[in-house]
Scaffold this motif. Structure first.
Motif, PDB file in Angstrom:
ATOM      1  N   TRP A  48     -88.628 -21.371  38.182  1.00 45.18           N
ATOM      2  CA  TRP A  48     -88.278 -20.164  38.913  1.00 45.18           C
ATOM      3  C   TRP A  48     -86.804 -19.823  38.691  1.00 45.18           C
ATOM      4  CZ3 TRP A  48     -91.085 -24.221  41.098  1.00 45.18           C
ATOM      5  CH2 TRP A  48     -92.426 -23.930  41.375  1.00 45.18           C
ATOM      6  N   LYS A  53     -88.736 -14.458  38.870  1.00 43.15           N
ATOM      7  CA  LYS A  53     -89.712 -15.414  39.394  1.00 43.15           C
ATOM      8  C   LYS A  53     -89.042 -16.159  40.546  1.00 43.15           C
ATOM      9  CE  LYS A  53     -92.172 -16.072  35.038  1.00 43.15           C
ATOM     10  NZ  LYS A  53     -92.557 -17.048  33.980  1.00 43.15           N
ATOM     11  N   LEU A  69     -89.317 -18.693  44.085  1.00 48.36           N
ATOM     12  CA  LEU A  69     -90.028 -19.686  44.878  1.00 48.36           C
ATOM     13  C   LEU A  69     -89.466 -19.679  46.289  1.00 48.36           C
ATOM     14  CD1 LEU A  69     -91.934 -22.179  45.206  1.00 48.36           C
ATOM     15  CD2 LEU A  69     -89.958 -23.603  44.560  1.00 48.36           C
ATOM     16  N   ARG A 103     -99.394 -17.740  45.520  1.00 49.02           N
ATOM     17  CA  ARG A 103     -98.663 -16.816  44.629  1.00 49.02           C
ATOM     18  C   ARG A 103     -99.003 -15.366  44.942  1.00 49.02           C
ATOM     19  NH1 ARG A 103     -98.087 -17.734  38.258  1.00 49.02           N
ATOM     20  NH2 ARG A 103     -96.540 -19.188  39.154  1.00 49.02           N
TER      21      ARG A 103
END
Length: 199
Positions: free
Chosen positions: A46, A142, A144, A179
């Motif tokens: 990420w 991306k 997390l 996700r």
């Protein structure tokens, strides 16, 4: 042009103290909890990691970011729901002290919160505000989020337009990974659930 942002939400692994309503109680991970989280993350990468400040989340998030050279943002908005007088108690202990109160909470958390517990509507509002801010600040990346079962359910409720009571019907296991993909365009934001993977 559509901007695509991928957000993975990782629930913490097993925490010390066993099964109980720990909420904001700051228990650390067990060794098993650490293994669960590393196993779930595997070879994933990420750009940005956002974490609850509670040790069962931020200890792993900091270790992971150190290894992956990812940016870490610790934000109290990602902390678990505050269970008030129920903090640290098992379901059986709560039922003995407040008969029927747990069932009432799960039927209607906004009207039947724990004694001295967090206002459930405000809890959802803080999670959704943090979510919107994260997507705006890190659009196209991306991401997390290392957080808690209550936060995962709040995001499921928000992204899928579910009632809070419906989100309670979704199991959120230790070290489970959920996700979402956000598609932002001139027409607004479209949110998609990609998967909800057990730990």
């Amino acid at each position: 042009m559509t901007i695509v942002t991928t957000v993975d939400v990782l629930r913490h692994g097993e925490a010390r103290g066993g099964a109980r309503y720990r909420g904001i109680t700051d228990d650390p991970l067990t060794e098993r909890g650490w293994r669960q989280m590393y196993r779930q993350c595997g070879e994933l990468h990420w750009d940005v990691v956002a974490s609850s400040p509670l040790r069962r989340c931020c200890s792993f998030a900091a270790a992971w970011c150190g290894q992956q050279q990812a940016e870490l943002c610790v934000d109290p908005a990602w902390a678990e729901y505050d269970f008030g007088a129920w903090e640290g108690l098992s379901a059986d202990q709560i039922e003995r002290e407040w008969p029927g109160a747990l069932d009432a909470f799960y039927r209607d958390p906004e009207r039947s919160p724990p004694p001295n517990g967090e206002n459930y509507r405000q809890f959802n509002r803080r999670v959704q505000t943090a979510w919107d801010a994260l997507l705006t600040a890190h659009a196209g990346k991306k991401i997390l989020i290392v957080s808690h079962a209550g936060v995962v359910r709040s995001l499921l409720s928000h992204c899928l337009q579910l009632a809070p009571t419906a989100a309670f019907r979704i199991e959120v296991p230790q070290a489970g990974l959920t996700r979402f993909t956000a598609f932002d365009s001139a027409d607004g934001r479209y949110l998609q659930l990609n998967y909800h993977r057990p730990g």
